[in-house]
Design a protein around this motif. Structure first.
Motif, PDB file in Angstrom:
ATOM      1  N   TYR A 322       0.864  -1.192   0.000  1.00 44.57           N
ATOM      2  CA  TYR A 322       0.000   0.000   0.000  1.00 44.57           C
ATOM      3  C   TYR A 322       0.896   1.236   0.000  1.00 44.57           C
ATOM      4  CZ  TYR A 322      -3.432  -3.523   1.303  1.00 44.57           C
ATOM      5  OH  TYR A 322      -4.227  -4.650   1.314  1.00 44.57           O
ATOM      6  N   PRO A 323       1.482   1.567  -1.136  1.00 42.61           N
ATOM      7  CA  PRO A 323       2.520   2.611  -1.187  1.00 42.61           C
ATOM      8  C   PRO A 323       2.039   4.006  -0.811  1.00 42.61           C
ATOM      9  CG  PRO A 323       1.870   1.909  -3.399  1.00 42.61           C
ATOM     10  CD  PRO A 323       1.241   0.943  -2.449  1.00 42.61           C
ATOM     11  N   ASP A 324       0.744   4.269  -0.859  1.00 46.99           N
ATOM     12  CA  ASP A 324       0.240   5.610  -0.550  1.00 46.99           C
ATOM     13  C   ASP A 324      -0.316   5.735   0.865  1.00 46.99           C
ATOM     14  OD1 ASP A 324       0.828   6.498  -3.152  1.00 46.99           O
ATOM     15  OD2 ASP A 324      -1.068   5.696  -3.904  1.00 46.99           O
ATOM     16  N   GLN A 329       7.710   6.591   7.865  1.00 42.38           N
ATOM     17  CA  GLN A 329       7.852   5.410   8.708  1.00 42.38           C
ATOM     18  C   GLN A 329       9.192   5.436   9.431  1.00 42.38           C
ATOM     19  OE1 GLN A 329       6.821   2.927   5.149  1.00 42.38           O
ATOM     20  NE2 GLN A 329       5.931   1.566   6.697  1.00 42.38           N
ATOM     21  N   TRP A 330       9.175   4.885  10.632  1.00 40.03           N
ATOM     22  CA  TRP A 330      10.379   4.734  11.434  1.00 40.03           C
ATOM     23  C   TRP A 330      10.594   3.237  11.624  1.00 40.03           C
ATOM     24  CZ3 TRP A 330      11.036   7.228  16.978  1.00 40.03           C
ATOM     25  CH2 TRP A 330      12.359   7.063  17.390  1.00 40.03           C
ATOM     26  N   LEU A 331      11.643   2.713  11.007  1.00 35.72           N
ATOM     27  CA  LEU A 331      11.920   1.281  10.997  1.00 35.72           C
ATOM     28  C   LEU A 331      13.056   0.987  11.976  1.00 35.72           C
ATOM     29  CD1 LEU A 331      11.851   0.818   7.111  1.00 35.72           C
ATOM     30  CD2 LEU A 331       9.933   0.644   8.734  1.00 35.72           C
ATOM     31  N   VAL A 332      12.777   0.185  12.997  1.00 34.71           N
ATOM     32  CA  VAL A 332      13.736  -0.058  14.070  1.00 34.71           C
ATOM     33  C   VAL A 332      14.136  -1.533  14.083  1.00 34.71           C
ATOM     34  CG1 VAL A 332      14.128   0.051  16.569  1.00 34.71           C
ATOM     35  CG2 VAL A 332      12.761   1.835  15.438  1.00 34.71           C
ATOM     36  N   ALA A 333      15.429  -1.805  13.902  1.00 36.35           N
ATOM     37  CA  ALA A 333      15.989  -3.158  14.019  1.00 36.35           C
ATOM     38  C   ALA A 333      15.232  -4.172  13.164  1.00 36.35           C
ATOM     39  CB  ALA A 333      15.993  -3.601  15.489  1.00 36.35           C
ATOM     40  N   CYS A 334      15.115  -3.893  11.876  1.00 32.99           N
ATOM     41  CA  CYS A 334      14.359  -4.801  11.016  1.00 32.99           C
ATOM     42  C   CYS A 334      15.012  -4.907   9.651  1.00 32.99           C
ATOM     43  CB  CYS A 334      12.913  -4.337  10.884  1.00 32.99           C
ATOM     44  SG  CYS A 334      12.747  -2.721  10.091  1.00 32.99           S
ATOM     45  N   LYS A 345      12.150   3.205  -2.434  1.00 31.51           N
ATOM     46  CA  LYS A 345      13.250   4.135  -2.685  1.00 31.51           C
ATOM     47  C   LYS A 345      12.835   5.600  -2.584  1.00 31.51           C
ATOM     48  CE  LYS A 345      12.855   4.347  -7.757  1.00 31.51           C
ATOM     49  NZ  LYS A 345      12.692   5.815  -7.853  1.00 31.51           N
ATOM     50  N   ASP A 346      11.557   5.879  -2.811  1.00 26.15           N
ATOM     51  CA  ASP A 346      11.101   7.272  -2.768  1.00 26.15           C
ATOM     52  C   ASP A 346      10.270   7.590  -1.526  1.00 26.15           C
ATOM     53  OD1 ASP A 346      12.272   7.892  -5.282  1.00 26.15           O
ATOM     54  OD2 ASP A 346      10.581   6.929  -6.295  1.00 26.15           O
ATOM     55  N   LYS A 347      10.272   6.686  -0.575  1.00 28.81           N
ATOM     56  CA  LYS A 347       9.474   6.905   0.633  1.00 28.81           C
ATOM     57  C   LYS A 347      10.240   7.753   1.643  1.00 28.81           C
ATOM     58  CE  LYS A 347       6.664   2.744   0.183  1.00 28.81           C
ATOM     59  NZ  LYS A 347       5.448   3.527  -0.099  1.00 28.81           N
ATOM     60  N   THR A 348       9.510   8.240   2.631  1.00 23.91           N
ATOM     61  CA  THR A 348      10.110   9.029   3.704  1.00 23.91           C
ATOM     62  C   THR A 348      10.343   8.101   4.888  1.00 23.91           C
ATOM     63  OG1 THR A 348       8.930  10.993   2.932  1.00 23.91           O
ATOM     64  CG2 THR A 348       9.808  11.046   5.177  1.00 23.91           C
ATOM     65  N   LEU A 349      11.619   7.855   5.204  1.00 23.71           N
ATOM     66  CA  LEU A 349      11.971   6.816   6.177  1.00 23.71           C
ATOM     67  C   LEU A 349      13.021   7.309   7.161  1.00 23.71           C
ATOM     68  CD1 LEU A 349      12.552   3.847   3.673  1.00 23.71           C
ATOM     69  CD2 LEU A 349      10.429   4.372   4.895  1.00 23.71           C
ATOM     70  N   TRP A 350      12.904   6.794   8.386  1.00 29.22           N
ATOM     71  CA  TRP A 350      14.018   6.881   9.337  1.00 29.22           C
ATOM     72  C   TRP A 350      14.308   5.457   9.775  1.00 29.22           C
ATOM     73  CZ3 TRP A 350      15.934  11.819  10.744  1.00 29.22           C
ATOM     74  CH2 TRP A 350      17.159  11.755  11.456  1.00 29.22           C
TER      75      TRP A 350
END
Length: 441
Positions: A322-324, A329-334, A345-350
């Motif tokens: 569900y790209p939209d 997103q905040w991705l921790v230890a994964c 590649k174009d998403k907003t991530l930490w």
């Protein structure tokens, strides 16, 4: 915070310390107030009630003792809370907290380190090996919130009455769990399959369904997959940190913390697997998320996903499909199948990992390099990696330096550590939380 004492005061009998003739025993009620830290829920302070106001000028931390804990401050109040320090009949013992999560080999986990491994017949787990990775299955239990407190020196009331020292150890007659109790518990039943999934929901104070609010969607790691609906609220602060009064004052939001139970594991399998496939568990948790979005006043432009280990993997899988959906997103230890992550590649991530995580660290190194090869710039901290034991303000400063680069993908590595240690630190970094709320579709 306002609460009432309940029940009877618990006392462990012991020989009393000799006292002067005019002294009497003073403690009549004991309450423990907890907080959920990065390494789990624990007592934060203890409230002692005396018959009258004590002389605050004579009190010190040396007047009291709490088994296994260090008292860092003594306060007084007219109410049974730590809202102010004024003369009153309530003595507040503020307890020192240090991170108990082990930052070494996962075979030497600390007491909050996700309990013990247990074998599983289902091989489709989110395990990542034994050295620095996630365990196969866990038997996490609710924390022991009991305390034993003693008044070890004489203390004096404002009217001159003296309360005698004693070696009696008093246990709490009530426990206040504000971080946990801010959430309500519900069950989502999938209309097509009938599978049921418990979840914890927080609504902002003075929630108005005519307004819209950001939504934080938090999924815990696989150690939380037990039959206790409140597990995401006591295992660590990935859910609760967003609901603290100071945080809500800055960022009022709805918080959703689903609970993937042991019953679900046995009936439909693990939510995420090392085969990186879409599972019935991912369908269920996504349908739950969509149900909450539909039935509550959620701002569709400000839906934020986060999670640790299993929870981060679930975030990646949902974001791929569900790209939209998510603003950030905040991705921790994964980790996930790197080639399948091209869609991100174009998403907003930490992204936050520990150097000692032998799966998430190399996987996210590969993923970020892959995104860069596809033309998506990544802001990253270079080696030497960040020291997780410095004051939070120093980590905040380093975070803000990355933010200043203005890139959509941010990648931060903590020195040493291990898989589980990562989230005992991550969600306490204020500047990343602030960054998340600054994102909008």
């Amino acid at each position: 915070m306002i609460f009432q004492f309940q029940g009877n005061l618990g006392v462990e009998a012991a020989a009393k310390v000799p006292a002067v003739t005019s002294s009497v025993q003073g403690i009549s009620q004991v309450t423990v107030v907890t907080k959920t830290y990065g390494d789990g829920e624990a007592p934060a302070y203890i409230v002692l009630k005396y018959p009258e106001s004590l002389d605050s000028r004579t009190l010190s931390t040396a007047d009291f003792a709490v088994d296994g804990r260090t008292i860092e401050r003594v306060m007084m109040n007219t109410e049974p809370n730590d809202a102010q320090d004024v003369p009153g009949c309530y003595v507040i013992l503020k307890l020192q907290h240090t991170n108990t999560a082990s930052d070494g080999d996962l075979g030497q986990r600390g007491k909050q380190g996700d309990a013990k491994e247990k074998p599983s017949a289902d091989k489709k787990t989110d395990s990542v090996g034994k050295e620095g990775g996630a365990p196969i299955m866990m038997t996490r239990q609710p924390p022991d919130l009991g305390v034993k407190v003693s008044q070890v020196k004489d203390v004096k009331a404002q009217n001159g009455k003296q309360y005698a020292a004693s070696s009696m150890a008093y246990s709490a007659s009530a426990t206040v769990e504000d971080d946990v109790d801010r959430f309500t518990q519900h069950v989502y039943k999938d209309p097509s399959t009938g599978y049921e999934m418990p979840y914890n929901l927080y609504l902002p104070k003075d929630y108005d369904p005519q307004k819209t609010y950001p939504l934080v969607f938090f999924v815990a790691d696989a150690s939380a997959n037990i039959n206790n609906d409140k597990t995401p609220l006591f295992q660590g602060n990935g859910a609760t940190v967003w609901t603290e009064p100071e945080e809500q004052a800055k960022h009022p939001c709805i918080v959703l913390a689903p609970q993937y139970t042991d019953d679900l594991v046995k009936s439909i399998g693990m939510m995420t697997t090392d085969e990186y496939v879409w599972t019935p568990g991912l369908t269920l948790v996504t349908d739950l998320l969509q149900d909450v979005i539909k039935n509550y006043a959620v701002d569709p432009a400000r839906i934020y996903g986060t999670g640790q280990s299993q929870g981060g993997m679930a975030n990646i899988a949902i974001s791929d499909r569900y790209p939209d959906l998510f603003a950030a997103q905040w991705l921790v230890a994964c980790q996930w199948n790197v080639q399948e992550m091209a869609a991100m590649k174009d998403k907003t991530l930490w992204i936050t990992v520990c150097e000692g995580d032998n799966k998430a660290f190399p996987s996210m190194n590969e993923a970020t390099a892959f995104w860069e090869s596809l033309g998506s710039p990544v802001a990253r901290n270079a080696s030497p990696w960040w020291n997780s034991k410095v004051p939070v303000r120093e980590l905040d400063r380093q975070v803000n330096e990355l933010i200043a680069q203005g890139k959509n993908i941010n990648y931060t590595v903590l020195a040493g550590g291990n898989h589980m240690y990562t989230w005992s630190v991550a969600y306490g970094i204020d500047a990343i939380r602030d960054w998340l709320f600054a994102q909008k579709k």
